[in-house]
Design an enzyme around this catalytic site. Sequence first.
Site, PDB file in Angstrom:
ATOM      1  N   ASP A   1      17.455  21.335  90.209  1.00  0.00           N
ATOM      2  CA  ASP A   1      18.548  22.039  89.559  1.00  0.00           C
ATOM      3  C   ASP A   1      17.974  23.377  89.082  1.00  0.00           C
ATOM      4  O   ASP A   1      16.769  23.495  88.840  1.00  0.00           O
ATOM      5  CB  ASP A   1      19.058  21.209  88.377  1.00  0.00           C
TER       6      ASP A   1
ATOM      7  N   TYR B   1      19.649  25.996  86.516  1.00  0.00           N
ATOM      8  CA  TYR B   1      19.863  26.403  85.124  1.00  0.00           C
ATOM      9  C   TYR B   1      19.519  25.288  84.144  1.00  0.00           C
ATOM     10  O   TYR B   1      20.089  24.207  84.193  1.00  0.00           O
ATOM     11  CB  TYR B   1      21.313  26.838  84.926  1.00  0.00           C
TER      12      TYR B   1
ATOM     13  N   ARG C   1      26.797  28.614  76.597  1.00  0.00           N
ATOM     14  CA  ARG C   1      26.331  27.593  77.547  1.00  0.00           C
ATOM     15  C   ARG C   1      27.225  26.352  77.510  1.00  0.00           C
ATOM     16  O   ARG C   1      27.571  25.793  78.553  1.00  0.00           O
ATOM     17  CB  ARG C   1      24.883  27.209  77.223  1.00  0.00           C
TER      18      ARG C   1
ATOM     19  N   SER D   1      22.319  23.981  93.109  1.00  0.00           N
ATOM     20  CA  SER D   1      22.786  24.513  91.829  1.00  0.00           C
ATOM     21  C   SER D   1      24.289  24.742  91.815  1.00  0.00           C
ATOM     22  O   SER D   1      24.915  25.028  92.839  1.00  0.00           O
ATOM     23  CB  SER D   1      22.075  25.839  91.547  1.00  0.00           C
ATOM     24  N   ASN D   2      24.852  24.665  90.616  1.00  0.00           N
ATOM     25  CA  ASN D   2      26.231  25.077  90.398  1.00  0.00           C
ATOM     26  C   ASN D   2      26.387  26.589  90.495  1.00  0.00           C
ATOM     27  O   ASN D   2      27.507  27.095  90.602  1.00  0.00           O
ATOM     28  CB  ASN D   2      26.714  24.622  89.021  1.00  0.00           C
TER      29      ASN D   2
END
Length: 213
Positions: free
Chosen positions: A9, A11, A40, A115-116
């Site tokens: 991942d 972040y 966040r 990742s998103n």
Amino acid sequence: MAIDVLLYDAYGTLWDVHSVMQRCESCWPGRGAQLSLLWRSKQLEATWLRSLMGRYVPFSTVTREALEFACDSLRLPLQKDHESELMAEYLKLATFPDVADTLMHKVAAKIGILSNGSPDMLEPLVLHSGLKFDAVLSVDTAKVFKPAPAAYQIAVERFGVPKERIGFVSSNFWDAAGAKSFGFTVYWINRGGVAAERLGFQPDRVLKTLAAL
């Protein structure tokens, strides 16, 4: 079963999202930490809600909208130059101290990112860091955010290996649980020693640092 591919991942796992705090503080002295945390939190919440609604937008849009909400909620006037500066910080986030050394020791035949993040954010971030990967995968391909199964399926299709032979590393428990539910071998990096959420799945290994990989 051996791991052929190890995915990270981005972040919160490789890059510290709260390295934006200094810039937040420079814009609003005394409020930087509060803003960073709310930004966040709302960023993540929006990805989950948009996935449930079936209303995907790129992560850069989610991030900008979360910033606007956080500033509005905290009564912080968001000028265009501040918004541009803060969004630019996401393209040059600091990595965690153990990242570079960990990635030097390749523990699988292929390593990558899942990742998103949208390509417009991930590509400059990886370039700025100097880190090297065999693939940088974005959920933008599937138009749905993790922890939706379709997001993890991207890696299976990209590498052409069974999901059981893919390892996944995340410091976000919701992401670790989602990857385990999908069928990956999962390593949760629990830097803060926080309690595991009750989501029906547990990671295969819990580690305090990336170096422990």
